[in-house]
Design an enzyme around this catalytic site. Structure first.
Site, mmCIF file in Angstrom:
data_model
loop_
_atom_site.group_PDB
_atom_site.id
_atom_site.type_symbol
_atom_site.label_atom_id
_atom_site.label_comp_id
_atom_site.label_asym_id
_atom_site.label_seq_id
_atom_site.Cartn_x
_atom_site.Cartn_y
_atom_site.Cartn_z
ATOM 1 N N PRO A 15 0.854 -1.282 0.046
ATOM 2 C CG PRO A 15 -0.022 -1.019 2.351
ATOM 3 C CD PRO A 15 0.775 -1.934 1.340
ATOM 4 C CB SER A 262 8.467 2.689 8.798
ATOM 5 O OG SER A 262 7.843 1.882 9.740
ATOM 6 C CE LYS A 263 5.002 1.096 1.997
ATOM 7 N NZ LYS A 263 4.747 0.268 0.693
ATOM 8 N NE ARG A 264 8.743 -2.639 8.444
ATOM 9 C CZ ARG A 264 10.009 -2.268 9.049
ATOM 10 N NH1 ARG A 264 10.634 -2.364 10.400
ATOM 11 N NH2 ARG A 264 10.825 -1.487 8.166
ATOM 12 N N GLY A 266 2.076 1.263 11.092
ATOM 13 C CA GLY A 266 0.620 0.895 10.848
ATOM 14 C C GLY A 266 -0.226 1.477 12.089
#
Ligand code: GLU
Length: 505
Positions: A15, A262-264, A266
């Site tokens: 994503p 970061s993406k992580r 989330g």
């Protein structure tokens, strides 16, 4: 003057992170401001990292945000195709041209040989072993093999890659519109792979070839690409092309400023890092999105625009047109911007309150439809008029107004204990009678009449108003009692009072 052409070039590896949306937004604003073109190019040459659904996700995200592109995947354009995997055939000739001109070379090293090289260097105390001017002479490539041997290997179909031949001890200057001149000595660079054994170019080669062929004038991208910029400058030079202008955007940081968002991250930090909800196709793990969490795209964009750029004034609220008008690269900062989830909410609340009732009523109407509730548009608009300012996120519109669409099923125990007295039913009967005989059912008139009734009968304001409110909504929340009665209308208001009397008898 040359037409400004910029691009957003995401890789469909998952994503789109909000940092990516910001990059797209700044490119879009820059293009519009300069009457230029904005392109969407999908960089999918790394097949090992390809994630199904990611490309569609990127396109839908841009659409939701109102970031329109003039050329690219899905809309076409003079440089189609805009998906790199469909341009595969194109890249090899440039890799070969680089070899011919002495800027690149073939390498035949097996993965084991590369591992051995790294181990050998580590044993010699090299911290970051790499394929470079110090090691290339010990490896199996067209620099160390004879021409005949190289030809033989190529003709026999042996797997090979093409590597950049980084020149020795040269100062490469990258002129960055945000950071100024960045100078890097080539001796620190490695001989990056440009063309892979699977017949695909790497990011570096494909990116430069496409930016050139697509006539990109400004490369506006995240700071994480700054270390690649010297190689890119070198590639332009080696191919005999003029390099575009670069602008590397500052990082988006976690709210505490400690490191990149970061993406992580989330939902770990309690807020979405993606524009739309994303379901991982492999693990099924769901990450929340701004859209599904009830943010308006206008608020999301306004918030993102200010994460790295500032208008130079105290103004904070900007519509897209205004951003286009004001945006300049020289007002983009160098240092990272801390993401502030509370500010995101603040913007959403601001936009919800400021939008006109008719627009907001459509948002509420969607929620009503999901619950199988039908109501007149004018009724929903009236309700939204009372409630929109109490809503932070779109779902709050329902939370703040459900009782205008449903009679209460239960009554708040605490409020009942505090205000429901033995004489309350008789009092409610008298108020019901008062409502029955009132013909001007405006909130103002109702308010005046109820107050007069309370005074004439020497009753307590709190006592009467709280029991009335309890009967109408089931608790101690909501807008003014008179406004609730006026909106519900005579019949519904009286029914609810009678129902409460029965339920609490
Ligand atoms: N494909 C790269 C990415 O995923 C593009 C970087 C660039 O804009 O040059 O971000």
């Amino acid at each position: 003057m040359k037409e400004v052409r910029v691009r957003f070039a995401p890789s469909p590896t998952g994503p789109l992170h909000i940092g990516g949306v910001r990059t797209a937004l700044y490119n879009y604003l820059f293009a519009r401001k300069n009457n230029g073109k904005f392109l969407l190019r999908i960089e999918d040459t790394d097949q090992t990292r390809y994630v199904p659904g990611a490309e569609e996700y990127i396109i839908e995200s841009l659409k939701w945000c109102g970031i329109e592109y003039d050329e690219g995947v899905g809309v076409g354009g003079p440089h189609a195709p805009y998906r790199q995997s469909e341009r595969k055939e194109l890249y090899r000739q440039y890799a070969e041209q680089l070899v011919r001109d002495g800027h690149a070379y073939y390498a035949f090293d097996t993965p084991e040989a590369l591992d051995e090289m790294r181990e050998r260097l580590k044993a010699r105390g090299v911290a970051t072993p790499q394929y470079d001017l110090f090691t290339r002479n010990e490896m199996c490539n067209s620099l160390t093999l004879s021409n005949e041997e190289t030809e033989r290997r190529l003709n026999s179909g042996e797997p090979f890659v093409i590597r950049m031949l980084i020149p020795e001890n040269e100062e490469i200057k990258v002129n960055d519109l945000i950071r100024g001149e960045v100078v890097v000595n080539t001796s620190r660079l490695d001989d990056k792979v440009l063309y892979k054994s699977d017949g695909m170019p790497t990011y570096h080669l494909a990116n430069i070839v496409d930016d050139h062929l697509m006539e990109i004038t400004h490369v506006i991208r995240g700071e994480e690409w700054l270390p690649s910029a010297p190689l890119h400058v070198l590639l332009y030079r080696s191919l005999g092309w003029e390099a575009p202008q670069f602008a590397h955007l500052p990082l988006l940081l976690k709210p505490d400023g400690n490191g990149k968002l970061s993406k992580r991250d989330g939902d770990r930090l309690g807020f979405p890092v993606f524009p739309l909800r994303w379901t991982d196709p492999e693990s099924g793990e769901v990450s929340s999105g701004y859209r599904e969490s009830g943010y308006l795209p206008e608020a999301f964009i306004n918030m993102l625009a200010l994460l790295g750029w500032n208008p130079g004034t105290e103004q904070e609220v900007f519509g897209m047109d205004e951003l286009v008008d004001l945006f300049t690269i020289d007002r983009v900062g160098k240092s990272g911007s801390k993401f502030d989830p509370e500010k995101a909410k603040w913007f959403n609340h601001h936009y919800l309150s400021a939008l006109d009732n008719s627009y907001v009523s459509e948002l509420l109407d969607k929620q009503l439809a999901e619950k199988g509730i039908k109501a007149e548009k004018s009724y929903i608009e009236t309700v939204v008029g009372f409630t929109k300012e109490r809503a932070v996120l779109i779902p709050d519109l329902w939370e703040q107004s459900w009782f205008f669409f449903r009679a209460p099923e239960s009554y708040d125990e605490k409020v009942v204990q505090k205000f429901w007295k033995p004489e309350t039913p008789a009092l409610l009967d008298r108020i019901t009678a008062l409502l029955r005989e009132t013909s001007d059912f405006s909130a103002d008139n109702l308010e005046a009449r109820i107050k007069a009734f309370i005074q004439e009968n020497g009753l307590g304001m709190g006592q009467v108003m709280n029991t009335l409110r309890l009967s109408l909504v089931g608790g101690s929340f909501g807008p003014g009692v008179a406004a609730i009665i006026a909106t519900l209308g005579k019949e519904e208001a009286i029914n609810r009072i009678l129902k409460a009397k029965e339920a609490l008898a």
